[in-house]
Design a protein around this motif. Sequence first.
Motif, PDB file in Angstrom:
ATOM      1  N   VAL A  37      30.500 -14.338 -19.779  1.00  4.82           N
ATOM      2  CA  VAL A  37      29.158 -14.925 -19.772  1.00  4.82           C
ATOM      3  C   VAL A  37      28.979 -15.784 -18.524  1.00  4.82           C
ATOM      4  O   VAL A  37      27.964 -15.686 -17.813  1.00  4.82           O
ATOM      5  CB  VAL A  37      28.921 -15.770 -21.031  1.00  4.82           C
ATOM      6  CG1 VAL A  37      27.563 -16.472 -20.952  1.00  4.82           C
ATOM      7  CG2 VAL A  37      28.984 -14.893 -22.279  1.00  4.82           C
ATOM      8  N   GLY A  38      29.981 -16.612 -18.225  1.00  2.00           N
ATOM      9  CA  GLY A  38      29.907 -17.466 -17.045  1.00  2.00           C
ATOM     10  C   GLY A  38      29.813 -16.666 -15.760  1.00  2.00           C
ATOM     11  O   GLY A  38      29.027 -16.997 -14.857  1.00  2.00           O
ATOM     12  N   LEU A  39      30.572 -15.585 -15.670  1.00  2.00           N
ATOM     13  CA  LEU A  39      30.544 -14.744 -14.477  1.00  2.00           C
ATOM     14  C   LEU A  39      29.179 -14.096 -14.308  1.00  2.00           C
ATOM     15  O   LEU A  39      28.605 -14.086 -13.202  1.00  2.00           O
ATOM     16  CB  LEU A  39      31.620 -13.668 -14.572  1.00  2.00           C
ATOM     17  CG  LEU A  39      31.653 -12.634 -13.433  1.00  2.00           C
ATOM     18  CD1 LEU A  39      31.892 -13.319 -12.098  1.00  2.00           C
ATOM     19  CD2 LEU A  39      32.734 -11.577 -13.700  1.00  2.00           C
ATOM     20  N   GLY A  40      28.639 -13.559 -15.399  1.00  2.00           N
ATOM     21  CA  GLY A  40      27.328 -12.913 -15.328  1.00  2.00           C
ATOM     22  C   GLY A  40      26.233 -13.878 -14.909  1.00  2.00           C
ATOM     23  O   GLY A  40      25.394 -13.551 -14.067  1.00  2.00           O
ATOM     24  N   LEU A  41      26.255 -15.077 -15.469  1.00  2.00           N
ATOM     25  CA  LEU A  41      25.255 -16.081 -15.120  1.00  2.00           C
ATOM     26  C   LEU A  41      25.382 -16.519 -13.660  1.00  2.00           C
ATOM     27  O   LEU A  41      24.382 -16.751 -12.976  1.00  2.00           O
ATOM     28  CB  LEU A  41      25.381 -17.294 -16.046  1.00  2.00           C
ATOM     29  CG  LEU A  41      25.032 -17.053 -17.520  1.00  2.00           C
ATOM     30  CD1 LEU A  41      25.354 -18.298 -18.348  1.00  2.00           C
ATOM     31  CD2 LEU A  41      23.565 -16.681 -17.679  1.00  2.00           C
ATOM     32  N   THR A  42      26.628 -16.602 -13.177  1.00  2.00           N
ATOM     33  CA  THR A  42      26.849 -16.994 -11.785  1.00  2.00           C
ATOM     34  C   THR A  42      26.336 -15.933 -10.823  1.00  2.00           C
ATOM     35  O   THR A  42      25.664 -16.239  -9.828  1.00  2.00           O
ATOM     36  CB  THR A  42      28.345 -17.242 -11.529  1.00  2.00           C
ATOM     37  OG1 THR A  42      28.796 -18.294 -12.394  1.00  2.00           O
ATOM     38  CG2 THR A  42      28.592 -17.640 -10.079  1.00  2.00           C
ATOM     39  N   VAL A  43      26.638 -14.664 -11.113  1.00  2.00           N
ATOM     40  CA  VAL A  43      26.160 -13.569 -10.255  1.00  2.00           C
ATOM     41  C   VAL A  43      24.632 -13.560 -10.217  1.00  2.00           C
ATOM     42  O   VAL A  43      24.017 -13.435  -9.152  1.00  2.00           O
ATOM     43  CB  VAL A  43      26.695 -12.213 -10.764  1.00  2.00           C
ATOM     44  CG1 VAL A  43      26.018 -11.054 -10.024  1.00  2.00           C
ATOM     45  CG2 VAL A  43      28.207 -12.143 -10.568  1.00  2.00           C
ATOM     46  N   ALA A  44      24.025 -13.709 -11.373  1.00  2.00           N
ATOM     47  CA  ALA A  44      22.565 -13.713 -11.440  1.00  2.00           C
ATOM     48  C   ALA A  44      21.980 -14.892 -10.663  1.00  2.00           C
ATOM     49  O   ALA A  44      20.981 -14.752  -9.951  1.00  2.00           O
ATOM     50  CB  ALA A  44      22.113 -13.764 -12.894  1.00  2.00           C
ATOM     51  N   ALA A  45      22.619 -16.062 -10.777  1.00  2.00           N
ATOM     52  CA  ALA A  45      22.125 -17.250 -10.090  1.00  2.00           C
ATOM     53  C   ALA A  45      22.202 -17.099  -8.575  1.00  2.00           C
ATOM     54  O   ALA A  45      21.364 -17.626  -7.841  1.00  2.00           O
ATOM     55  CB  ALA A  45      22.911 -18.475 -10.530  1.00  2.00           C
ATOM     56  N   LEU A  46      23.196 -16.374  -8.098  1.00  2.00           N
ATOM     57  CA  LEU A  46      23.323 -16.149  -6.662  1.00  2.00           C
ATOM     58  C   LEU A  46      22.283 -15.158  -6.153  1.00  2.00           C
ATOM     59  O   LEU A  46      21.815 -15.260  -5.017  1.00  2.00           O
ATOM     60  CB  LEU A  46      24.736 -15.641  -6.337  1.00  2.00           C
ATOM     61  CG  LEU A  46      25.866 -16.654  -6.540  1.00  2.00           C
ATOM     62  CD1 LEU A  46      27.221 -15.971  -6.345  1.00  2.00           C
ATOM     63  CD2 LEU A  46      25.725 -17.819  -5.561  1.00  2.00           C
ATOM     64  N   LEU A  47      21.903 -14.198  -6.991  1.00  2.00           N
ATOM     65  CA  LEU A  47      20.922 -13.195  -6.584  1.00  2.00           C
ATOM     66  C   LEU A  47      19.488 -13.724  -6.658  1.00  2.00           C
ATOM     67  O   LEU A  47      18.646 -13.367  -5.832  1.00  2.00           O
ATOM     68  CB  LEU A  47      21.038 -11.962  -7.491  1.00  2.00           C
ATOM     69  CG  LEU A  47      22.280 -11.088  -7.345  1.00  2.00           C
ATOM     70  CD1 LEU A  47      22.262  -9.975  -8.395  1.00  2.00           C
ATOM     71  CD2 LEU A  47      22.363 -10.489  -5.947  1.00  2.00           C
ATOM     72  N   GLY A  48      19.214 -14.564  -7.628  1.00  3.43           N
ATOM     73  CA  GLY A  48      17.851 -14.990  -7.915  1.00  3.43           C
ATOM     74  C   GLY A  48      17.062 -15.535  -6.740  1.00  3.43           C
ATOM     75  O   GLY A  48      15.928 -15.091  -6.482  1.00  3.43           O
ATOM     76  N   PRO A  49      17.605 -16.508  -5.983  1.00  2.61           N
ATOM     77  CA  PRO A  49      16.806 -17.109  -4.906  1.00  2.61           C
ATOM     78  C   PRO A  49      16.329 -16.132  -3.842  1.00  2.61           C
ATOM     79  O   PRO A  49      15.373 -16.418  -3.123  1.00  2.61           O
ATOM     80  CB  PRO A  49      17.776 -18.138  -4.301  1.00  2.61           C
ATOM     81  CG  PRO A  49      18.702 -18.484  -5.415  1.00  2.61           C
ATOM     82  CD  PRO A  49      18.888 -17.199  -6.171  1.00  2.61           C
ATOM     83  N   ALA A  50      16.976 -14.974  -3.735  1.00  2.00           N
ATOM     84  CA  ALA A  50      16.612 -14.023  -2.677  1.00  2.00           C
ATOM     85  C   ALA A  50      15.188 -13.506  -2.820  1.00  2.00           C
ATOM     86  O   ALA A  50      14.586 -13.062  -1.837  1.00  2.00           O
ATOM     87  CB  ALA A  50      17.595 -12.848  -2.683  1.00  2.00           C
ATOM     88  N   VAL A  51      14.620 -13.546  -4.026  1.00  5.62           N
ATOM     89  CA  VAL A  51      13.285 -12.971  -4.227  1.00  5.62           C
ATOM     90  C   VAL A  51      12.172 -14.009  -4.172  1.00  5.62           C
ATOM     91  O   VAL A  51      10.996 -13.658  -4.257  1.00  5.62           O
ATOM     92  CB  VAL A  51      13.204 -12.216  -5.582  1.00  5.62           C
ATOM     93  CG1 VAL A  51      14.229 -11.103  -5.650  1.00  5.62           C
ATOM     94  CG2 VAL A  51      13.383 -13.182  -6.745  1.00  5.62           C
ATOM     95  N   SER A  52      12.513 -15.285  -4.025  1.00  4.16           N
ATOM     96  CA  SER A  52      11.483 -16.323  -4.107  1.00  4.16           C
ATOM     97  C   SER A  52      10.468 -16.233  -2.968  1.00  4.16           C
ATOM     98  O   SER A  52       9.258 -16.337  -3.201  1.00  4.16           O
ATOM     99  CB  SER A  52      12.125 -17.716  -4.151  1.00  4.16           C
ATOM    100  OG  SER A  52      12.958 -17.923  -3.025  1.00  4.16           O
ATOM    101  N   VAL A  53      10.939 -16.026  -1.737  1.00  2.00           N
ATOM    102  CA  VAL A  53      10.010 -15.944  -0.610  1.00  2.00           C
ATOM    103  C   VAL A  53       9.177 -14.658  -0.658  1.00  2.00           C
ATOM    104  O   VAL A  53       7.949 -14.715  -0.508  1.00  2.00           O
ATOM    105  CB  VAL A  53      10.753 -16.080   0.731  1.00  2.00           C
ATOM    106  CG1 VAL A  53       9.800 -15.854   1.910  1.00  2.00           C
ATOM    107  CG2 VAL A  53      11.386 -17.467   0.846  1.00  2.00           C
ATOM    108  N   PRO A  54       9.793 -13.477  -0.865  1.00  2.00           N
ATOM    109  CA  PRO A  54       8.962 -12.269  -0.985  1.00  2.00           C
ATOM    110  C   PRO A  54       7.927 -12.361  -2.101  1.00  2.00           C
ATOM    111  O   PRO A  54       6.789 -11.912  -1.939  1.00  2.00           O
ATOM    112  CB  PRO A  54       9.990 -11.169  -1.276  1.00  2.00           C
ATOM    113  CG  PRO A  54      11.252 -11.661  -0.677  1.00  2.00           C
ATOM    114  CD  PRO A  54      11.230 -13.149  -0.882  1.00  2.00           C
ATOM    115  N   ALA A  55       8.296 -12.951  -3.228  1.00  6.36           N
ATOM    116  CA  ALA A  55       7.337 -13.098  -4.322  1.00  6.36           C
ATOM    117  C   ALA A  55       6.196 -14.021  -3.917  1.00  6.36           C
ATOM    118  O   ALA A  55       5.020 -13.762  -4.221  1.00  6.36           O
ATOM    119  CB  ALA A  55       8.036 -13.643  -5.567  1.00  6.36           C
ATOM    120  N   GLY A  56       6.529 -15.097  -3.219  1.00  6.72           N
ATOM    121  CA  GLY A  56       5.484 -16.001  -2.765  1.00  6.72           C
ATOM    122  C   GLY A  56       4.531 -15.331  -1.790  1.00  6.72           C
ATOM    123  O   GLY A  56       3.310 -15.520  -1.867  1.00  6.72           O
TER     124      GLY A  56
END
Length: 414
Positions: free
Chosen positions: A54-73
């Motif tokens: 669970v910790g590994l999955g959440l960490t991987v997701a947290a690292l990927l998430g910020p990459a889409v913030s600027v394109p979404a904006g």
Amino acid sequence: MSSTSKGAAALLPPRGPLRSYAVTTLIDWIGNGLFHTGAIVFFTRVVGLGAAQVGLGLTVAALLGPAVSVPAGRLGDKIGHRRVYLATILVRAVAFAGYLFVDSFAGFLAVVCAITLAESAGRPVKNAYLARLADSTALVGASAYSRVMLNIGFSLGSLGAGAALALDSHAGYAALVLGNCLSYVLVAAVLLRMPDGERAARTPDPARRGALRDGRFLLLAALSGLLYISADMLNIGLPLWISERTEAPRWSIAVLMLLNTALAILLQVRAARGSDTVTGAAVTGRRSGVALLAACAVTATTASLPPAGAVAVLVVAVTLLTAGELLSSASGWGISYGLAAPERQGEYLGAWTLSSDLARAGGPLLVAVLVGHGGGTGWLALGVLFLAAGAVTVPVAGRAAQAPSAVAAEQRVG
């Protein structure tokens, strides 16, 4: 109107789109509180994952998430922030339902990544949508009301999760997931009834750099992210410290968490006052650093106190910590809205999300190491970091606000 009704109304902005916006936050976070309170139990007992998975999955997701913030904006700037935000809400609803069908780590990783990407895409466009709804003189205040709703919603959701956890059945845990999905559907229903909020397109300022090339803006976002590590201090540092280094009873952890939530609900709007300009918001950030340093210093004194004394001093520490937390939030709102290019609000707020998230990414590890191994000295080191982040914010924001192209910095945003 009864006194109770008047008290409840004081927690909401005036009637109209801003109140509807605050209500969407309330509904969203009731669902989040419902699910996340029992999430780890659901993943381990129902899905069958190990805690490390669970910790590994959440960490991987947290690292990927910020990459889409600027394109979404940027997409929100082009086609409408409400439209993109609504799409992210619907993706989250579908993705969360996917948890009911997960039976492996690979499936869990796919679902948690989809959810985190949608959440990261939704934050900047939600904030940019607020900037379209609110007059420039009401933005920080509207953000403060929304944060109040977040805290109330999460608390209500956590209470509801208690009933499902008490049942300790597959149906009860499934109800946590479905309840969160329902909250997204309700948020979408409210959004569909709200105004589009888009204004006439503005011609981009040719003197204004893109968000990812605006060094001062990104630095201010990173400094704000460092101040946000106060959340890790509350969620990780204090429980670790109380359980391992003090004589305070472990039940005091829950009491201190409730104190933090209650103070945040009651004082967030008041704490946001004075952050209605970039300069004022920067000063608020400096005050946040001072309050957080004081909280760390006070906490460091509790290792040698008897149980009652330790609890009493920790109450003072959490009060100071909450003050720092509320001030740092207000500072971030005032600076990010004030310096964002009006015609590229989504892009700039996406860049703010990216930089602040990256700056605070190491917060859990930093707090765990400093508190777990550094003792009182570790607390003081953490406090100095907060003080420095708040102090540096003032001169950097001052130079950013004086830049010829930073037209928005002269506007009031709170």
